[in-house]
Write an enzyme that holds these catalytic residues in place. Structure first.
Site, PDB file in Angstrom:
ATOM      1  N   HIS A 171       0.809  -1.223   0.000  1.00 20.08           N
ATOM      2  CA  HIS A 171       0.000   0.000   0.000  1.00 20.08           C
ATOM      3  C   HIS A 171       0.842   1.272   0.000  1.00 20.08           C
ATOM      4  O   HIS A 171       0.327   2.350  -0.329  1.00 20.08           O
ATOM      5  CB  HIS A 171      -0.942   0.007   1.207  1.00 20.08           C
ATOM      6  CG  HIS A 171      -2.001  -1.051   1.133  1.00 20.08           C
ATOM      7  ND1 HIS A 171      -2.931  -1.108   0.117  1.00 20.08           N
ATOM      8  CD2 HIS A 171      -2.274  -2.103   1.935  1.00 20.08           C
ATOM      9  CE1 HIS A 171      -3.730  -2.135   0.300  1.00 20.08           C
ATOM     10  NE2 HIS A 171      -3.356  -2.766   1.397  1.00 20.08           N
ATOM     11  N   ARG A 222       7.263  -5.837   2.977  1.00 18.03           N
ATOM     12  CA  ARG A 222       6.006  -6.415   2.512  1.00 18.03           C
ATOM     13  C   ARG A 222       5.952  -6.333   0.992  1.00 18.03           C
ATOM     14  O   ARG A 222       6.020  -5.257   0.405  1.00 18.03           O
ATOM     15  CB  ARG A 222       4.787  -5.713   3.105  1.00 18.03           C
ATOM     16  CG  ARG A 222       3.491  -6.302   2.558  1.00 18.03           C
ATOM     17  CD  ARG A 222       2.287  -6.096   3.435  1.00 18.03           C
ATOM     18  NE  ARG A 222       1.781  -4.744   3.440  1.00 18.03           N
ATOM     19  CZ  ARG A 222       0.575  -4.403   3.929  1.00 18.03           C
ATOM     20  NH1 ARG A 222      -0.204  -5.343   4.452  1.00 18.03           N
ATOM     21  NH2 ARG A 222       0.187  -3.149   3.921  1.00 18.03           N
ATOM     22  N   ASP A 226      16.993 -10.362  -3.569  1.00 18.22           N
ATOM     23  CA  ASP A 226      18.260  -9.990  -4.190  1.00 18.22           C
ATOM     24  C   ASP A 226      18.706  -8.576  -3.819  1.00 18.22           C
ATOM     25  O   ASP A 226      19.915  -8.298  -3.806  1.00 18.22           O
ATOM     26  CB  ASP A 226      18.171 -10.132  -5.709  1.00 18.22           C
ATOM     27  CG  ASP A 226      18.354 -11.569  -6.185  1.00 18.22           C
ATOM     28  OD1 ASP A 226      18.623 -12.441  -5.330  1.00 18.22           O
ATOM     29  OD2 ASP A 226      18.226 -11.822  -7.391  1.00 18.22           O
ATOM     30  N   GLU A 267      -5.844 -12.785   5.993  1.00 18.17           N
ATOM     31  CA  GLU A 267      -6.740 -11.639   6.101  1.00 18.17           C
ATOM     32  C   GLU A 267      -8.047 -11.844   5.346  1.00 18.17           C
ATOM     33  O   GLU A 267      -8.611 -10.900   4.790  1.00 18.17           O
ATOM     34  CB  GLU A 267      -6.037 -10.363   5.639  1.00 18.17           C
ATOM     35  CG  GLU A 267      -5.117 -10.508   4.453  1.00 18.17           C
ATOM     36  CD  GLU A 267      -4.196  -9.314   4.258  1.00 18.17           C
ATOM     37  OE1 GLU A 267      -4.389  -8.268   4.889  1.00 18.17           O
ATOM     38  OE2 GLU A 267      -3.260  -9.432   3.439  1.00 18.17           O
ATOM     39  N   ASP A 284      -8.794  -6.033   6.261  1.00 23.05           N
ATOM     40  CA  ASP A 284      -9.249  -6.843   5.129  1.00 23.05           C
ATOM     41  C   ASP A 284     -10.148  -7.981   5.585  1.00 23.05           C
ATOM     42  O   ASP A 284     -11.098  -8.347   4.878  1.00 23.05           O
ATOM     43  CB  ASP A 284      -8.045  -7.393   4.361  1.00 23.05           C
ATOM     44  CG  ASP A 284      -7.406  -6.347   3.464  1.00 23.05           C
ATOM     45  OD1 ASP A 284      -8.093  -5.823   2.579  1.00 23.05           O
ATOM     46  OD2 ASP A 284      -6.218  -6.038   3.659  1.00 23.05           O
TER      47      ASP A 284
END
Length: 266
Positions: free
Chosen positions: A48, A73, A87, A152, A178
């Site tokens: 987000h 995230r 990476d 969620e 959520d």
């Protein structure tokens, strides 16, 4: 020389509450300030927050060496996304919207080099190995990756025991906002029905021997979930904290309320 150790993964194993902050500003300057604030861990939000691979990497760079652990995230649980995040130096990956054990198993494989998984071997040109200056990075990296999955939805709650039992999943993060939406309670993350489901989920996760995480923006709610058993506690976000502080400062001189507000659970 082996892959750098994952302090968050190690700290989660003793079960004590770890206090964290969500970084959604997508800004290295703000991330460094948060990194020096005294939190146990931070989450760089690629779902987000307006982040891309380069902005996430820059935040990882400024947080390197500070006394705080960092998770990233992913915007989505795709193998190619996870490969890029690993990476550039992420050692703990948080994946949103994980609804079943089979999905969690695929995510474990995405974070591991063969034969345990499908992560592509390109460490020689990657920041993860500090550009091939960590000679034993590849054979030791799997052990230092920490995978957190987000449950969620109602489907995730129904399959939570199996999700938490997946080998290679180190913890499960509950997403109350959520979850509430999926329950037909959009914007009501603190509704009694949602809280009851969250509490049951926390107990299920901890019973499986995994870390249980949650983000709420209300101190009372956070402490309640801590008492239930949650041990990865995100207690706020940089955006909401900054916004509230600025509104309060402006209001103290102008008498005007900047308005706005937020749900206590993210």
């Amino acid at each position: 020389m082996p892959a750098p150790s994952n302090g968050l993964k190690a700290a989660m194993q003793d079960g004590r509450p770890l206090i964290g902050l969500w970084l959604a500003m997508a800004d290295a300057y703000a991330a460094e300030i948060a990194g020096r604030a005294g939190f146990d861990w931070l989450v760089i939000d690629g779902e987000h927050g307006p982040n891309d691979v380069r902005s996430i990497m820059r935040q990882l760079q400024v947080l390197e060496g500070l006394p705080v652990e960092v998770a990233v995230r992913a915007p989505i649980g795709e193998t190619w996304v996870i490969k890029q995040l690993l990476d550039i130096g992420a050692r703990t990956i948080l994946v949103p919207m994980v609804d079943c054990a089979e999905q969690a198993e695929e995510l474990v494989r995405a974070t591991r080099y063969p034969p345990a998984g499908v992560r592509g071997v390109g460490a020689a040109i990657a920041r993860a190995s500090f550009f091939n200056t960590v000679p034993d990075y590849v054979p030791t990296a799997n052990a230092e990756v920490c995978l957190l999955v987000q449950a969620e939805s109602r489907a995730a709650m129904e399959d939570l025991e199996r999700i938490a039992a997946v080998e290679g999943v180190d913890g499960v993060f509950i997403g109350p906002a959520d979850l509430a939406a999926d329950m037909g309670l959009l914007g009501q993350a603190d509704a009694p029905e949602v809280r009851a489901m969250v509490e049951k989920a926390i107990r299920t996760i901890r019973a499986a021997g995994k870390a249980a995480g949650i983000l709420t923006l209300d101190e009372t709610v956070t402490r309640h979930y801590r008492d239930v058993g949650a041990n990865l506690l995100a207690v706020g976000t940089d955006v909401t904290t900054f916004s509230a502080a600025l509104r309060g400062l402006a209001s103290s001189f102008t008498g005007r309320d900047g308005g706005g507000g937020s749900s206590s659970s993210y």
